[in-house]
Enzyme design. Structure first.
Site, PDB file in Angstrom:
ATOM      1  N   ASP A 147      -6.725   0.731   0.444  1.00  0.00           N
ATOM      2  CA  ASP A 147      -6.910   1.026   1.867  1.00  0.00           C
ATOM      3  C   ASP A 147      -8.335   0.582   2.232  1.00  0.00           C
ATOM      4  O   ASP A 147      -9.017  -0.077   1.439  1.00  0.00           O
ATOM      5  CB  ASP A 147      -6.668   2.517   2.160  1.00  0.00           C
ATOM      6  CG  ASP A 147      -7.821   3.385   1.666  1.00  0.00           C
ATOM      7  OD1 ASP A 147      -8.644   2.901   0.858  1.00  0.00           O
ATOM      8  OD2 ASP A 147      -7.918   4.545   2.103  1.00  0.00           O
ATOM      9  N   LYS A 175       0.838  -1.203   0.000  1.00  0.00           N
ATOM     10  CA  LYS A 175       0.000   0.000   0.000  1.00  0.00           C
ATOM     11  C   LYS A 175       0.876   1.258   0.000  1.00  0.00           C
ATOM     12  O   LYS A 175       0.709   2.146  -0.842  1.00  0.00           O
ATOM     13  CB  LYS A 175      -0.931   0.016   1.223  1.00  0.00           C
ATOM     14  CG  LYS A 175      -1.934   1.151   1.167  1.00  0.00           C
ATOM     15  CD  LYS A 175      -2.690   1.346   2.461  1.00  0.00           C
ATOM     16  CE  LYS A 175      -2.335   2.678   3.058  1.00  0.00           C
ATOM     17  NZ  LYS A 175      -2.897   2.954   4.341  1.00  0.00           N
TER      18      LYS A 175
END
Ligand code: SF4
Length: 230
Positions: free
Chosen positions: A153, A134
């Protein structure tokens, strides 16, 4: 009078390229020129801000980083700082002991292995402690403009499932699914747009479907309002 026709659930193809394109077009129009909400002036600051954003709001991170970077402006300065000094400055972002370790460790690797510059490939950036895909995607995409994946996310995860792009439940699997159906030149902005949409409209508890520009394209069971007949 013309009657409204609705495609039965069994016949819908959520990942059909025409539907995906329609959703992408609406998102682009709804959130033109969207950017990362974490304040940063370079790749290193974005890396640190993204590490700090785990389990914390971007607003809080943006309150903390100016003081942190004033005290330790470069990876070299951060690598030389004591854990205690870093912890004190980032305490309010939560999980501050682990985050301090990650930031100091990442600074060390950036200085010792990459000449003080955050690397520009996913393989290399994953060598920094505390950096998973991420964070890698955020930095490579938002700073370097390199689309190496899709940032997943909590908002991207929830919205991707509501829009029926995937049924997967882990960030890694959701990212893989999205990379298959979203054109690569949209990976970077798509995640920014979904994050904004998730924060403002498609809220976790009570999505504001009546105000949603995607409503006609969405068949989520979580909808709180629908223009489509049952
Ligand atoms: S219609 Fe509702 S559930 Fe669907 S994307 Fe919009 S806000 Fe989310």
């Amino acid at each position: 009078m013309a009657t409204k026709t609705v495609t039965p659930k069994a016949e819908r193809k959520p990942a059909d390229p025409a539907r995906v394109k329609a959703i992408l077009d609406v998102l682009e129009k709804t959130y033109p020129g969207v950017v990362c909400a974490l304040h940063h002036r370079n790749a290193w600051e974005l890396t640190v801000a993204t590490i700090l954003s785990a389990q914390c709001t971007d607003v809080r991170v943006n309150m903390v980083t100016p003081f942190l970077f004033k005290q330790f402006p470069t990876p070299k300065a951060m690598a030389a700082a004591s854990l205690h000094e870093i912890e004190d400055l980032i305490r309010t972002t939560g999980f501050f002991r682990n985050k301090a370790k990650s930031i100091k460790g990442a600074a060390k690797v950036v200085v010792e292995e990459f000449g003080g510059q955050v690397p520009q490939t996913m393989e290399e950036i994953l060598r920094l402690p505390g950096v998973a895909r991420k964070t890698g995607n955020v930095v490579l995409g938002s700073w370097y403009g390199i689309a190496s994946g899709v940032v997943v996310d909590t908002h991207v995860m929830r919205l991707s499932r509501r829009l029926e792009f995937t049924k997967e439940k882990t960030p890694e699997k959701v990212e893989k699914a999205l990379m298959k159906i979203i054109p690569q030149d949209r990976w970077i902005n798509f995640s920014h747009e979904l994050i904004h949409h998730g924060r403002q409209i498609c809220l976790a508890r009570k999505p504001k479907c009546v105000d949603c520009t995607l409503e006609k394209l969405c068949f989520s069971g979580d909808k709180t309002w629908s223009s489509q007949p049952e």
